[in-house]
Design an enzyme around this catalytic site. Structure first.
Site, short mmCIF file in Angstrom:
data_model
loop_
_atom_site.label_atom_id
_atom_site.label_comp_id
_atom_site.label_asym_id
_atom_site.label_seq_id
_atom_site.Cartn_x
_atom_site.Cartn_y
_atom_site.Cartn_z
N ASP A 82 30.22 8.21 -16.59
CA ASP A 82 29.12 7.23 -16.62
C ASP A 82 28.75 6.82 -15.20
OD1 ASP A 82 27.29 5.47 -17.78
OD2 ASP A 82 28.74 3.83 -17.87
N HIS A 180 22.27 -4.20 -17.92
CA HIS A 180 23.72 -4.18 -17.96
C HIS A 180 24.28 -5.59 -18.05
CE1 HIS A 180 24.06 0.09 -17.16
NE2 HIS A 180 23.23 -0.02 -16.15
N ALA A 213 23.07 -1.53 -23.71
CA ALA A 213 22.63 -1.76 -25.08
C ALA A 213 23.64 -2.51 -25.93
CB ALA A 213 22.28 -0.42 -25.74
N THR A 257 29.87 -3.94 -22.85
CA THR A 257 30.10 -5.39 -22.87
C THR A 257 30.67 -5.86 -24.20
OG1 THR A 257 28.35 -5.77 -21.24
CG2 THR A 257 28.97 -7.63 -22.62
#
Length: 309
Positions: A82, A180, A213, A257
């Site tokens: 990532d 983010h 997301a 998150t």
């Protein structure tokens, strides 16, 4: 079953109108919670490693943990880098057995982004690895990524077509309003679905990716705050917006998150309710279970990827 690439998984997702969850991993309990959820839901899965995860756990540990998860579950799992910051990092991960890498040249001018991405694509494809790139800038803060609202720019549909054609990239992360971290919106949540549809018109059948997301599920924020945390004004992407995005051609949805919040909420809760406990297996076990249930919810109710294997 060995690690797989995302090529066939994305083709099925696009045709089926669902998305595959790409979950960031940092330790054993997070990996176990995610793969156990995917196993029970019979869902394809992407496990991804960020710069922060590489620094915290070191790539070799994470790769071996992911390999153990594949051996334990038999799931087709993509191991994805990532936000690779350079050709060298992408090359190192390709050489180390990752099946997918992201080169993030979004901070660069358009032509420089193309040049860097094409260099990674050429090397990756020679080794049977797929490449994700990013065009447009997604706001917020996560690991070493920080993009202010004024800097964040939405993806231009015409540039998206040119970028894909000139780089040969396998998937593209686009900016349509997500960000983010836990603080995604100051006002009402908004995603530019018209822009997404315009990009899709220019790139029919091509897999698009949505970063930033996480939903920032209120129950985990509330639990964190109830048991000593201080997380206020956090706001994520509503689940109905993510479902719509998946139905419109978003094939990969990144989630980090929500994993952090689920884990932290349950650790705080367990320790508050069991003040004499000091066995890490107890509170990490509770956190692992919370992650598992949250990921099952995402797979079933947001991504739509249940029973797609």
């Amino acid at each position: 079953m060995p690690l797989v690439t995302s090529k066939e998984l994305f083709k099925k997702a696009y045709e089926g109108g669902y998305a595959i969850g790409a979950f960031n991993v940092n330790n054993m309990e997070i990996i176990q919670g995610i793969v156990e959820a995917a196993k029970e839901e019979n869902s394809p899965l992407i496990l991804q490693v960020s710069a922060g995860a590489r620094k915290y756990a070191r790539p070799v540990y994470l790769k071996k943990l992911v390999e153990a998860a594949v051996e334990d579950t038999g799931l087709p799992v993509v191991l994805h880098l990532d936000h690779g910051e350079s050709f060298e990092i992408c090359k190192a991960c390709i050489d180390d057995g990752f099946t997918s890498v992201m080169i993030d040249g979004s901070k660069l001018p358009f032509e420089e982004n193309i040049t860097l991405t094409k260099k990674v694509v050429d090397y990756a494809h020679e080794h049977g690895v797929v490449v994700e790139a990013e065009l447009g800038r997604i706001g917020g803060v996560e690991d070493n990524i920080s993009v202010g609202e004024r800097e964040a720019t939405f993806t231009d549909p015409d540039q998206a077509l040119e970028f894909v054609e000139r780089t040969g990239v396998d998937s593209l992360a686009i900016a349509i309003g997500t960000s983010h971290g836990a603080y995604k919106f100051k006002g009402e949540p908004y995603l530019d679905f018209k822009r997404l549809e315009e990009i899709m018109k220019r790139l029919p059948g091509f897999p698009l990716v949505l970063h930033g997301a996480s939903t920032v599920l209120p129950e985990f924020v509330e639990a964190c705050n109830k048991y000593g945390g201080s997380i206020h004004s956090a706001k994520g992407v509503p689940e109905e917006m993510l479902r719509k995005a998946a139905s419109l051609g978003i094939c990969k949805i990144n989630i980090d998150t929500d994993l952090r919040l689920a884990m932290t909420a349950m650790i705080r809760k367990y320790l508050a309710e069991n003040p004499s406990e000091f066995d890490p297996r107890k509170y990490l076990g509770a956190a692992r279970e919370a992650i598992k249930e949250m990921v099952k919810h995402k797979i079933r109710n947001v991504l739509g990827s249940s029973n797609k294997l």
